[in-house]
Design a protein around this motif. Sequence first.
Motif: not given
Lengths: 138, 82
Positions: A15, A57, A67
Motif C-alpha cells: 500500500d 500490508m 483495498f
Amino acid sequence: MAKKMTIALYTGSFDKLTATGVIINGAVADDMDVEIYVLMMGANAFKKENIGKMENMAELADKKDEFIASLERLKIPTWMDFFKQAKEAGNVKIRICGLAGKIWNGTELEHFNGLPEDICGIGEYIASTQTADVNLFI
Amino acid sequence: MTTEELKNLQIDKVVDARGTACPGPLMATKKALGEMKSGELVEVLSSDGGTKRDVPMWAERKGFQYLGDVLEDGYFRLYIRK
C-alpha cells in the motif's frame, strides 16, 4: 537545474509502495529528478521472487482485501507499474542499499525486479540528500 | 472564459484520460503537451475528481495557460494552451 526529490524507501508494504508510485509520478510530472534509496523491508519487496505479490500490508491488515478489491475495480496500476511509468516519463533512479540487499540474499542486481539500477551504500544517500529539495522517508 | 467560449475553441489535440485515476490524467497531459508546439491547445477529458485542481496548479507552475474546464456527464473537459 531540475529540482530533486530523494526518498528513503524503507517499507515493503504494497500500500505504501503504491502511494510512493503515485508521488514519484507527480514529481516526474513536475520535472523533478527522483532518487530512491531502498532500505530494509523495501529491498525485500524489490526481490525478483516477490514480483506481483500483494501479501505484505504492514498497517491496517484488516483493510487489505477491501483495498485490493478497490485497486482492481478502479484499474489502478500495480506499484511496480507506477514505478515503471515514472521511470519511462522522467529521471528516476532506484538504488538498493547494499546491507538491505544482503539481508534478503540480494547481492547482485539480477536478484531484483529490474527496477533498480545500482546497489549502493548509505553514504551515497546522505550525500544526495544534501542537494535535494524534498527528502521523504517512507 | 465562459463554457460557450471554451466549447468553441480551436483544439489541436484531445487527450482522453477517462477511466484512469490520479496520476493518470496528469501524466497523459504532460506527455501530450511535451509533443505539442507553443501556442497549441489541448483538451483533456478526465473522470478523476482530483484532476480539476491538480492540472491547473501544475499547468501554472510549468508556464502553460489554463483556460478553464467544462463539466460533462460524469467527466470534465479541461483546456490548456502550451
